[in-house]
Design an enzyme around this catalytic site. Structure first.
Site, PDB file in Angstrom:
ATOM      1  N   LYS A   1      27.379  10.146 -37.636  1.00  0.00           N
ATOM      2  CA  LYS A   1      27.260   9.622 -38.997  1.00  0.00           C
ATOM      3  C   LYS A   1      26.637  10.676 -39.905  1.00  0.00           C
ATOM      4  CE  LYS A   1      25.357   5.421 -41.230  1.00  0.00           C
ATOM      5  NZ  LYS A   1      24.566   4.198 -40.934  1.00  0.00           N
TER       6      LYS A   1
ATOM      7  N   SER B   1      23.489  -2.268 -39.684  1.00  0.00           N
ATOM      8  CA  SER B   1      24.415  -1.176 -39.948  1.00  0.00           C
ATOM      9  C   SER B   1      25.182  -0.690 -38.725  1.00  0.00           C
ATOM     10  CB  SER B   1      23.674   0.004 -40.582  1.00  0.00           C
ATOM     11  OG  SER B   1      23.259  -0.326 -41.892  1.00  0.00           O
TER      12      SER B   1
ATOM     13  N   SER C   1      26.085   0.146 -42.818  1.00  0.00           N
ATOM     14  CA  SER C   1      26.398   1.441 -43.383  1.00  0.00           C
ATOM     15  C   SER C   1      27.154   2.360 -42.418  1.00  0.00           C
ATOM     16  CB  SER C   1      25.103   2.126 -43.835  1.00  0.00           C
ATOM     17  OG  SER C   1      24.231   2.383 -42.733  1.00  0.00           O
TER      18      SER C   1
END
Length: 474
Positions: free
Chosen positions: A82, A181, A157
């Protein structure tokens, strides 16, 4: 394995095939690079392409193997990271235009541990600005779509992570979680994850100018997403290795001694004030049946109050945001992010110094209640969301949208972040062609129990992404 494309292999099977000499790390990486370039343009899941470096790293991995050097757990396995953790030489933008040149001077613990274990980094996945929305869109890299249906969200996210691994881009995706997330994207992309116990996986960004606020340190965690539970377990083992840069890291065993007899599972009761979708709750009942069939002792009992935990999460997290981070966010964020931020701040009661300290102290009492309950019922089965998958950027639909999604639909998900307990998510099946998952909540450092139950459900449901790929191929 020879009958299916290489990019569809599990991480476990890929590592075994490379170590056995049946295929090279370079051939595996080339197959994933081809898949990335074929699938990613329609999704925008991977927003920093590192495939040239990946092929170079794969050739180096093959050379080490040829020399007879020891091979670690993820030797040659392609992964994604990420974009909000430091990867040496890459920009940790966190989805913010103003941070596009925030070049990491060194690897974060997760990146370092994955590299040391032999993983091949394909690229960096998308996240909303500041990784602080349940929807993955930003002014720097744009919108990420769900591979099941472009009209529904991939979540956030870690939306880029969930979409990429579901689409077959990498065998494992890294993500992180402070309010769902990891778990939201796993739910909505039809993949598996584990939100580890706080302290299980070390976290630190060398590029960060300041430390995170106190409760953010206690609530945020790093973890893997994958298509199969066994891959999540393997990735967790690697990610949770020692890194002294995180003072919260705990050297707890990944497989402590278990208890004799069938594991008791409590099916969470839904609070009366929650607006729910009966078909989604039916998927929870289906998962409970799968566990019962697998020998678990399943019952519905009154557990700790999820709404109390959710209120603690909302007030503590957003008090810290308003006090220490909101001003910077408002200087550099996009109008869409600020609209979502306003919705999140409206959910919370802002605490003064005394209120903040009292809330942190009260957290210990709430966590104690959960731990006592988990001594009697080592697993709690709960929804990720009590509603179907929202549409793209549904948190911007109206002024109350964020509160509806996080306070109602995902209450069981957000609330658990404040407790620091481990939670696995695995698909329970498809509802009108869209994935629906469940949460499996365990006591501190009992990720093994959560993942065992997730594997039992997976044994009945199957690997959901295979249906996605079959649909798209047909």
């Amino acid at each position: 394995m020879e009958s299916i494309p290489i990019w569809q292999w599990s991480a476990v099977a890929t590592a075994e095939a490379i170590k056995a000499g049946r295929i090279s790390a370079e051939a595996v990486t080339a197959a994933h690079v081809e898949r990335l370039h074929a699938a990613n343009p329609a999704l925008n899941a991977v927003v920093v392409d590192m495939t040239a470096q990946a092929l170079e790293a794969a050739r180096a991995a093959d050379a080490r193997q040829a020399r007879g050097e020891p091979l670690d757990a993820l030797h040659g396995v392609p992964v994604t990271l990420k974009i909000n953790i430091d990867v040496e030489g890459q920009a940790n933008s966190n989805g913010v235009v103003a941070f596009r040149d925030n070049i990491a001077p060194a690897d974060s613990p997760v990146a370092a541990n994955l590299r040391a274990a032999g993983a091949i980094i394909l690229g960096l996945t998308n996240t909303p600005e500041f990784s602080f929305r349940a929807f993955t869109d930003n002014a720097l890299h744009g919108l990420t779509l769900n591979p099941w249906d472009p009209a529904i969200t991939c979540g956030g996210s870690s939306g880029g992570a969930g979409a990429s691994v579901a689409a077959g881009i990498g065998a494992i995706a890294h993500g992180n979680d402070i309010g769902g997330s990891l778990r939201g994207p796993a739910n909505w992309n039809g993949v598996c994850t584990i939100k580890p116990t706080q302290g299980r996986v070390a976290a630190f960004n060398p590029s960060a100018p300041v430390e995170r606020p106190p409760m953010a340190q206690l609530m945020s965690c790093q973890g893997p997403l994958a298509r199969e539970v066994a891959d999540v377990r393997l990735a967790l083992e690697v990610m949770s290795r020692r890194d002294i840069r995180d003072p919260w890291w705990v050297p707890a065993p990944l497989a402590p001694a278990g208890s004799a007899g069938p594991v008791k599972v409590a099916v969470a009761k839904i609070p009366a004030d929650m607006d729910t979708d009966g078909a989604v709750l039916g998927m929870i009942d289906r998962a409970a049946g799968y566990l019962s069939d697998a020998g678990y002792e399943v019952s519905q009992v009154e557990g700790p109050d999820i709404s109390v935990a959710w209120k603690l999460w909302a007030d503590l997290l957003h008090t810290e945001i308003a006090t220490l981070q909101e001003a910077q966010m408002r200087q550099v964020a996009s109008p869409d992010f600020l609209e979502a931020l306003d919705g999140m701040l409206r959910m919370a009661t802002f605490l003064d110094a005394e209120g903040y300290m009292r809330a942190i102290a009260y957290r210990s009492r709430v966590l104690r209640e959960w731990l006592v309950f988990l001594e009697r019922y080592p697993l709690i089965l709960a929804p990720v969301s009590v509603k179907r998958t929202p549409g793209v950027n549904a948190d911007l639909a109206h002024a109350r949208a964020v509160g509806d999604i996080l306070g109602n639909d995902m209450r069981f998900t957000c609330a658990l972040s404040v407790l620091g307990l481990p939670v696995a998510v695995t698909p329970a099946g498809l509802l009108d062609g869209q994935p629906v998952g469940v949460q499996l909540i365990g006591s501190r450092y009992r990720e093994d129990i959560c993942l065992d139950a997730a594997a039992a459900i997976e044994a009945r449901v199957g690997v959901l992404t295979r249906r996605l790929w079959a649909r798209d191929a047909g």
